[in-house]
Design an enzyme around this catalytic site. Structure first.
Site, PDB file in Angstrom:
ATOM      1  N   LYS A  64       0.865  -1.183   0.000  1.00  0.00           N
ATOM      2  CA  LYS A  64       0.000   0.000   0.000  1.00  0.00           C
ATOM      3  C   LYS A  64       0.898   1.228   0.000  1.00  0.00           C
ATOM      4  O   LYS A  64       1.576   1.505   0.979  1.00  0.00           O
ATOM      5  CB  LYS A  64      -0.900  -0.006   1.241  1.00  0.00           C
ATOM      6  CG  LYS A  64      -1.635   1.317   1.441  1.00  0.00           C
ATOM      7  CD  LYS A  64      -2.574   1.286   2.631  1.00  0.00           C
ATOM      8  CE  LYS A  64      -2.936   2.684   3.075  1.00  0.00           C
ATOM      9  NZ  LYS A  64      -3.846   2.701   4.224  1.00  0.00           N
ATOM     10  N   ASN A 115      -9.603   0.400   9.557  1.00  0.00           N
ATOM     11  CA  ASN A 115      -8.845   0.050  10.752  1.00  0.00           C
ATOM     12  C   ASN A 115      -9.520   0.634  11.985  1.00  0.00           C
ATOM     13  O   ASN A 115     -10.156  -0.084  12.763  1.00  0.00           O
ATOM     14  CB  ASN A 115      -7.405   0.569  10.610  1.00  0.00           C
ATOM     15  CG  ASN A 115      -6.490   0.138  11.745  1.00  0.00           C
ATOM     16  OD1 ASN A 115      -6.929  -0.287  12.809  1.00  0.00           O
ATOM     17  ND2 ASN A 115      -5.206   0.224  11.540  1.00  0.00           N
ATOM     18  N   THR A 116      -9.446   1.972  12.120  1.00  0.00           N
ATOM     19  CA  THR A 116      -9.956   2.617  13.337  1.00  0.00           C
ATOM     20  C   THR A 116     -11.429   2.308  13.590  1.00  0.00           C
ATOM     21  O   THR A 116     -11.840   2.172  14.740  1.00  0.00           O
ATOM     22  CB  THR A 116      -9.757   4.143  13.238  1.00  0.00           C
ATOM     23  OG1 THR A 116      -8.408   4.389  12.833  1.00  0.00           O
ATOM     24  CG2 THR A 116     -10.000   4.825  14.570  1.00  0.00           C
TER      25      THR A 116
END
Lengths: 67, 255
Positions: free
Chosen positions: B96, B205-206
């Site tokens: 990424k 993610n978060t």
């Protein structure tokens, strides 16, 4: 011998003459760490032969959580 | 089925591994999400202080495709260096490309992102650049030959959801490589919206690690992705200005 490891100048024992021995000394032998010596990646299979010399700059990195 | 470069995936959800309270919660959340792709970052080892917990120590990475990010890079050269480090550790199925150009918004630097992608493609990496929702930039990246494009829904970690669905729709419409919506997803609703717009996948993610109950949220996201994708494939009704009765108007029984 004095090495710069991750930006910090450190006195290392004279017998840490290879990357492999240095990792052992730092107790990282079984960790998934990648080593750069003076900006060049040292492959795992080369760590036993690759020397460490006075004044070398080493980066030891690993993998952390991230997105 | 989702195909990126040489890899195929059943799950369209990519999961980040940052900011979990403990390794056990992370492991459970990953399991519950049924993701096949994990992202992570490369950092200096903290050698001379107490050792940092290693989030991968207790996790079996077998069966996952690994998508390290180049987070922390501000130039193409730094991003390439991180990619090579991950590759040297056999921790890099895909990379990424994340080159940040603004500390406040954490928005990517488009010029450095293009440069880094170009170099990494030449080196044979499977390249997934994180980009803003700029339609033209996404086009330029896919014309370079990247294997997927990852436009942000909104800035990293904000949980603001898709702030420009118009741009995102255009990116998706013109894409001939997979579009993985990355960053800014806050709730299952956002995941549904992205998938309904036609995104091929989502990286988050978060939204999971920061939820009150990360494991539950991982499950919620999995279902949201499925619902959104099915909705996209099913094709939604047109929006109309005036009401249209669902029940027939003929044969009304008059009282």
């Amino acid at each position: 011998m004095v090495l710069t490891i991750n930006g910090i100048k450190k006195e290392m024992p004279e017998e840490t003459t290879t990357i492999h021995k240095l990792l052992d000394h730092l107790q990282l032998g079984n960790k998934k760490a990648v080593v750069e010596r003076n900006g060049m990646i040292i492959k795992k299979e080369e760590q036993e032969q690759e020397p460490v010399k006075e004044g070398d700059s080493l980066e030891i990195v690993h993998f952390v959580g991230g997105g | 089925m989702l195909k990126i470069g040489p890899y195929t995936f059943q799950s369209r959800l990519f999961l980040g591994t940052g900011k979990y309270e403990d390794a056990e919660t992370q492991k459970e959340a990953v399991r519950e999400s049924e993701t096949e792709v994990l992202t992570f970052a490369v950092r200096r080892m903290n050698l001379f202080d107490e050792s940092q917990p290693d989030p991968f120590e207790s996790m079996n990475l077998e069966g996952f495709r690994l998508l390290p990010n180049t987070a922390g890079a501000k130039t193409a050269e730094e991003a390439v260096r991180i990619a090579k480090i991950a590759s040297a550790a056999d921790m890099c199925d895909m990379i990424k490309v994340e080159v940040i150009g603004c500390d406040k918004t954490l928005l990517p630097d488009p010029v450095e992102t293009i440069r880094a992608s170009e170099i990494l493609l030449e080196e044979g990496f499977t390249v997934l650049p994180y980009t803003s929702d700029d339609v033209v930039l996404a086009k330029r990246l896919q014309d370079l030959g990247v294997h997927a494009i990852m436009p942000g829904a909104s800035p990293i970690g904000t949980g603001l959801g898709i702030i420009n669905p118009y741009n995102l729709s255009h990116i998706i419409e013109q894409a001939y490589v997979p579009v993985i919506v990355d960053a800014g997803i806050g709730s299952p609703k956002d995941a549904v919206q992205a998938m309904e717009l036609g995104a091929d996948g989502i990286l988050l993610n978060t939204a999971v690690s920061g939820a009150e109950h990360p494991v539950k949220m991982a499950a919620a996201m999995k279902h949201a992705m499925e619902a959104g994708r099915l909705g996209f494939e099913a094709g939604r009704v047109e929006k109309k200005y005036y009401a249209q009765a669902s029940s027939p108007m003929e044969g009304l029984s008059r009282l």
